[in-house]
Design a protein around this motif. Structure first.
Motif, PDB file in Angstrom:
ATOM      1  N   ILE A 136      12.653  42.361   1.077  1.00 30.86           N
ATOM      2  CA  ILE A 136      13.184  42.415  -0.286  1.00 30.86           C
ATOM      3  C   ILE A 136      12.555  41.319  -1.138  1.00 30.86           C
ATOM      4  N   ILE A 137      12.430  40.124  -0.576  1.00 33.68           N
ATOM      5  CA  ILE A 137      11.810  39.020  -1.305  1.00 33.68           C
ATOM      6  C   ILE A 137      10.377  39.383  -1.688  1.00 33.68           C
ATOM      7  N   GLY A 138       9.641  39.974  -0.757  1.00 25.45           N
ATOM      8  CA  GLY A 138       8.262  40.351  -1.030  1.00 25.45           C
ATOM      9  C   GLY A 138       8.148  41.404  -2.116  1.00 25.45           C
ATOM     10  N   ILE A 139       9.022  42.404  -2.085  1.00 23.60           N
ATOM     11  CA  ILE A 139       8.991  43.452  -3.103  1.00 23.60           C
ATOM     12  C   ILE A 139       9.338  42.875  -4.468  1.00 23.60           C
ATOM     13  N   VAL A 140      10.331  42.006  -4.516  1.00 23.65           N
ATOM     14  CA  VAL A 140      10.715  41.377  -5.781  1.00 23.65           C
ATOM     15  C   VAL A 140       9.569  40.509  -6.315  1.00 23.65           C
ATOM     16  N   GLU A 141       8.883  39.804  -5.434  1.00 29.15           N
ATOM     17  CA  GLU A 141       7.726  38.999  -5.852  1.00 29.15           C
ATOM     18  C   GLU A 141       6.629  39.879  -6.441  1.00 29.15           C
ATOM     19  N   LEU A 142       6.375  41.030  -5.823  1.00 27.56           N
ATOM     20  CA  LEU A 142       5.380  41.958  -6.364  1.00 27.56           C
ATOM     21  C   LEU A 142       5.781  42.453  -7.749  1.00 27.56           C
TER      22      LEU A 142
END
Length: 79
Positions: free
Chosen positions: A12-18
């Motif tokens: 989730i953190i990675g998707i939000v960062e993208l």
């Protein structure tokens, strides 16, 4: 919830960062984190129990947004 299910939080953190990199307004990022957490909780962790999926999803979304905000604060203080 198993230990392997916790891997959804960094996802989730990675998707939000993208999304942030592609211009998503910062004020929407915590809500998107919650949305992804709830969807992951319902679809992946507890597909047979909607209430438990929502509860675990909220926990994952809040953890992801908290880890994101906490990590950002640490990075900003060290720079």
């Amino acid at each position: 919830m198993e230990i392997y299910d916790v891997v959804l939080i960094p996802l989730i953190i990675g998707i939000v960062e993208l999304l942030k990199m592609y211009g998503m307004p910062r004020r929407l990022l915590p809500f998107i984190s919650l949305l992804f957490g709830v969807v992951g909780g319902i679809i992946y962790i507890y597909p047979e129990d909607i209430k438990a999926g929502i509860l675990v999803g909220l926990m994952m979304g809040l953890s992801a947004s908290g880890l994101y905000a906490g990590g950002r604060t640490v990075i900003e203080k060290t720079e």
